[in-house]
Structure formats: C-alpha cells, structure tokens
Design an enzyme around this catalytic site. Structure first.
Site, mmCIF file in Angstrom:
data_model
loop_
_atom_site.group_PDB
_atom_site.id
_atom_site.type_symbol
_atom_site.label_atom_id
_atom_site.label_comp_id
_atom_site.label_asym_id
_atom_site.label_seq_id
_atom_site.Cartn_x
_atom_site.Cartn_y
_atom_site.Cartn_z
ATOM 1 N N SER A 172 0.811 -1.220 0.000
ATOM 2 C CA SER A 172 0.000 0.000 0.000
ATOM 3 C C SER A 172 0.842 1.267 0.000
ATOM 4 O O SER A 172 0.326 2.346 -0.241
ATOM 5 C CB SER A 172 -0.959 0.000 1.191
ATOM 6 O OG SER A 172 -0.236 0.163 2.395
ATOM 7 N N LYS A 198 0.731 4.371 6.794
ATOM 8 C CA LYS A 198 0.160 5.285 5.790
ATOM 9 C C LYS A 198 0.782 6.665 5.984
ATOM 10 O O LYS A 198 1.445 6.927 6.983
ATOM 11 C CB LYS A 198 -1.364 5.401 5.974
ATOM 12 C CG LYS A 198 -2.150 4.108 5.715
ATOM 13 C CD LYS A 198 -2.188 3.719 4.252
ATOM 14 C CE LYS A 198 -2.912 2.387 4.030
ATOM 15 N NZ LYS A 198 -2.118 1.235 4.487
#
Lengths: 140, 418
Positions: free
Chosen positions: A61, A97
């Site tokens: 990701s 993230k």
C-alpha cells in the site's frame, strides 16, 4: 593491554576504544593511531531507545517508497505531523500510511493510489501509534 | 516529593501494546506452565475472573466471552519494563526501580504543579511505550504508594496527590482499609483490627507506644511516613510481591565488560539471597544496563531476559543466567551508569519438588549449600564465588501454549503492518 583515558570532548565524539595492541618497547603499531569506535547503526537510527519499535511491512500500500517486507523504525516519542509516514491502529490492525492534515480534516493516505484514502472521523476506530523515521530494506 | 509510578495490569497491558486487536478486549496472562491467571486486563476483571484462579476453572467464562489468553512472555515483559523505566528516568533527577512495573521518582516540583507533573509523566509513558500507568504522589514513599492505590481505585484520571498534611484527607483515609498501607501485611492487619484499627486514618491516629510494642520500630516508621515524615530508605523498604530487584547506580561510569559482569554477579547474589529470605524461587532472570541519560554522550540501554530450566533460588543458577544475559547485552564504547537484576515468576520454594533434571539427593545438597552460604554470607559477598554456568535454556520443558510473539526482542517476531 592498556586502556587509554577517556578523550575529553565537548562534541558527541564517542569514548576512545581500548587499544588493540599491547604497549611494547620500540615503535608503536601505526594502526593504533587510527583506532576509532565502530560505527553503531543504533546511534544513527534511534533517537529515543525507550520509545522506538521495529515493525515489518506486509503488502504494497505504500509502494514505491516502502515495499513488502521492509523493516520500519518507529519512534513513538514524536508527535505525528502533516506528511509524516505513520503507523496507525485501525480496526484492530497496525497499518502504515501517510498522515495528511488539511483544512481541518485528517487523512491516512496510501502512497500506492490503487488503495483507498481513509478520513479519520470520530466514528472511525483509529489511533496513531507512532511515526516512521527510517526504512530498512535488504537488497543483497 | 515522591511519586510512585505503577503500570496498570502490567503483563496484560504488555500484550496489548503491539496488538491493537486486543484493545478494549478482555485479556488474561497465565503463570508458567499455564497454571494460574496472574494478570487481567480491566475487561477481564469486569467479567469476574479472579486473580490467581487456576486456568482450568476459567475455561467456560473464557470461551463464552472470547477472552484472549496468553502464556507469560517474559522476554516481552522484561523489554517493556526496560522501556517504561528508561522513560521514567528522563522524568526525574532520581529514580528507584521498585519492581518490574513500579518505580519511585524523587522530584522537585512545587505542590501547586504536582498534579500537572503527574499527568505529564502518565502521558509521556503512555505515548512513548504504550503502557498505561497510575501516578501517586506524597511527601513520603508510603504516602506515594497509598496515593497510587487511590489513583488506581478511586480516580478517573489515574493520578492522585497528597498535597499537604494527611489530616486534610481524613474523610478519604477513613474509608481506606488499613491493609492497603505499604508494609502492613495480612497478619498485622488482623492484629490491628482486633484492636479496633480498621482504616488508614485510625492507624495514623494510633498511639506511638502501642504501635512500637505490637509492630516494632518498622511499624512505627510506617505510621510516621503516613503522617508525612520520611523515614524509609531503600534498604528498609518492604519487598515487592511479584518480583525482586537489585540494582544500583555506579559511583563512576563503568566501561569494561568484566567490571559489569562482576557487578551483575554481585547483584544476582544479593537478589538470590532476598529470594531465599522470602522462601521463593524464581523462574526468570532479567538483567538491565543503562548509560546516564543526563549526560551528553552516546546513550545505550537494554535488557535481556533468561528463562531458567526450572525455578531456582540457588545463587549459581541466578548468577549464571545473569552473566549469560549480560553477555548478550554488553556493547563496548559506552559509559555504563547502572546495572540491575530482576527476578520474576516467583513461586514458593516449598512447592518445588525433585525433578528428572535434579534428583532429590542433589536437590538437598543445593539446599544445604545455600543455607551454609546464607549463614556465612557476609564473608563470601561481592560475587566472589563464581560457579560454572548451568543455564542452558530448555524452553521445551515448559508448557507455554498461548505464547504471544516476542514483539520487541526477536527480528522474526516483530509486529506486521499493512
């Protein structure tokens, strides 16, 4: 064997190491002039030992910057700021993230845009867990 | 002022730090060999799971409420303890580690700022390490300890401060059982109750000569401390229940491995002696070292934990484990300020029985040897007696079916992030 006294230095220079060779009569070993403490990666990578954790990345990701199986150095002593890469606990899982704070909203943004951005609203079960300060990747 | 910082449900909280799936869930931790419940998260307490309950008696409630169960993971707990203590060391000029999950801080904060300071300490430890703590403050160690109890049981904030004379708090102290006072064990509490002293406040008001007569000078010191007069120093402090700590800061920094080894052996032998004094045997030995965080020089601190083959109070076992641990920890090029030994997973030594690995005969010999050692202890001291290491880890000999990953001490077991 003979230990030298500690070098007095106002900078962050480390302490003088033990001399590796015995002191003997005659010429000293020329190598002794160059002895220094080994570089210690801990010193380079870790600012707050008590607050630093290592985690391993699973998935893509955050590619291209962060890849599957990279090790991340996470410092919990730092306050997460805009554009930091952070570890967050979301729905019972740790996730890595990018933290984006703009116009009063807080977002967890994946660098890989095939993944969804998540807005941190009060309804979302999310806690910021730490700030990523280094990425360790084995390539050899 | 003294502050006592105590981790909330330490073992259960350690399990939660790196595993957010457990946050808000009931967690219990089992003793070695998965025998009894030795730690419970608040959620598990709310389900009515009792401290010390045998695991097999709880299986129904555990299944019904999806309680997460863990075998004790002393590598993880030792490392988390080190992190908490290192964080606390930056919060005060003087710190005394009291047990695996508690430390006294001696801090120079004005009364009016004590509450802010306590909240700051609590917040810093939680942010840095993920560990929830309670903070109690008072003019003496005994008051700080009592304040911590109040912080845990009677406040939302998790901090409580005795900000003045204890008479200001008489209403509160009238409602707290005398047995909650540091150093008042079950026997003294029963005796005091027979004389009509049930609460802390009644103890504070008790007659000095009565206390001295029934509880010796040690008991009188406790009462003085409750009145705000400091008179307990490190050596007289009542021993912690869960673990034994022996550590000291060095007078001057130590740089050599052999010097540290010597100190570690010394503290290991002191700790073993304390262990035998309370008729205990330890299953786990943790060694911690650190440099001086107040000096502008390269910093290093670490801890290593060794699980013994079997519970032991035999000094050579403890020294051997301590030296193995220290060997793993030591890095050259640092000026060490402190080394310490912590013994955990303590059981009563009468419960130990001869095993396959240690037949009855040698068991008795060891016991006799230690008795002799203790009686001539003064002469031996200072780690002078050094036995060959016997500490091969035999993890397989122990049942640890629900072991969590060693999140912070093994590369193969660090947390995964997606």
């Amino acid at each position: 064997m003979c230990a030298l006294p500690v070098i007095n230095s106002s900078s962050r220079l480390p302490i003088a190491p033990l001399y590796a060779t015995a002191i003997k009569a005659g010429f000293p070993s020329p190598a002794d002039d160059y002895i220094e403490k080994m570089l210690d990666l801990n010193e380079y990578l870790i600012r707050h030992p008590a607050a630093t954790f290592f985690v391993r990345v699973s998935g893509d990701s955050m590619t291209p910057g962060i890849c599957h199986s990279d090790i991340l150095v996470v410092d919990r002593a730092l306050t997460p700021m805009h554009n930091n890469i952070v570890i967050a606990a979301v729905n019972g899982e740790l996730t890595v993230k990018r933290l984006v704070i703009k116009n009063g909203t807080t977002l967890l943004v994946p660098d890989n845009d095939t993944y969804e951005t998540m807005a941190l609203t009060p309804e979302v079960d999310c806690t910021l867990w730490g700030v990523v300060i280094h990425i360790i990747r084995t390539v050899g | 002022m003294y502050a006592l910082v105590d981790c909330n449900n330490f073992y259960a909280s350690c399990e939660k730090v790196c595993n957010p799936a457990l946050w808000g869930k009931a967690v219990v931790v089992l003793s070695n060999n998965d025998g009894n419940v030795i730690a419970r998260s608040p959620e598990a307490k709310a389900l009515g799971i009792a401290m010390g309950a045998p695991f097999y008696q709880c299986t129904n409630i555990i299944r019904k409420h999806h309680v997460a169960v863990f075998s004790s993971n002393y590598a993880l707990y030792g490392d988390m303890s080190r992190r908490v203590m290192d964080t606390l060391a930056t919060c005060a000029p003087y710190m005394e580690v009291y047990s695996i999950d508690e430390a006294f801080l001696l801090c120079n904060v004005p009364l009016c700022q004590a509450e802010r300071y306590a909240l700051q300490v609590k917040h810093t430890v939680l942010q840095w390490t993920g560990m929830p703590v309670s903070v109690g403050m008072g003019a003496t160690k005994t008051l700080a300890k009592l304040a911590n109890h109040i912080a845990k049981k009677r406040t939302q904030s998790g901090v409580f401060i005795f900000a003045g004379d204890s008479s200001l708090y008489n209403n509160l102290l009238m409602r707290i059982d005398v047995q909650e006072v540091w150093g008042i064990g079950g026997r003294y509490a029963r005796m005091l109750r027979r004389h009509g002293i049930d609460t802390v406040w009644q103890l504070i008001c008790a007659d000095d000569s009565f206390i001295k007569k029934t509880m010796t000078i040690v008991g009188l010191r406790t009462v003085y401390e409750l009145r705000g007069i400091p008179c307990i120093n490190t050596e007289d402090a009542p021993p912690p229940k869960k673990c034994i700590v022996s550590s000291r800061s060095f007078g001057k920094p130590v740089t050599e491995c052999n010097e540290l080894q010597e100190a570690a052996a010394h503290y290991a032998s002191i700790a073993s002696q304390k262990l035998r004094k309370q008729h205990g045997a330890a299953g786990v030995v943790t060694v911690f070292v650190s440099t001086n965080p107040f000096k502008d020089e390269p910093q290093y601190s670490s801890a290593a934990t060794i699980t013994l083959d079997m519970h032991s109070c035999y000094t050579p076992d403890i020294i051997a484990a301590a030296q193995t641990a220290l060997h793993r920890l030591f890095r050259s090029g640092y000026r060490y300020k402190k080394v310490g030994i912590m013994l955990t997973d303590i059981v009563a030594s009468q419960e130990l029985s001869p095993t396959l690995f240690l037949p009855a005969q040698s068991y008795e010999r060891r016991y006799n040897l230690m008795q002799t050692l203790d009686s001539v202890n003064a002469a031996l001291g200072r780690g002078a007696v050094y036995f060959a290491s016997e500490g091969v880890q035999r993890q397989w000999a122990m049942r640890r079916r629900y072991l969590s990953p060693r999140y912070t001490t093994h590369w193969d077991e660090i947390p995964l992030v997606r």
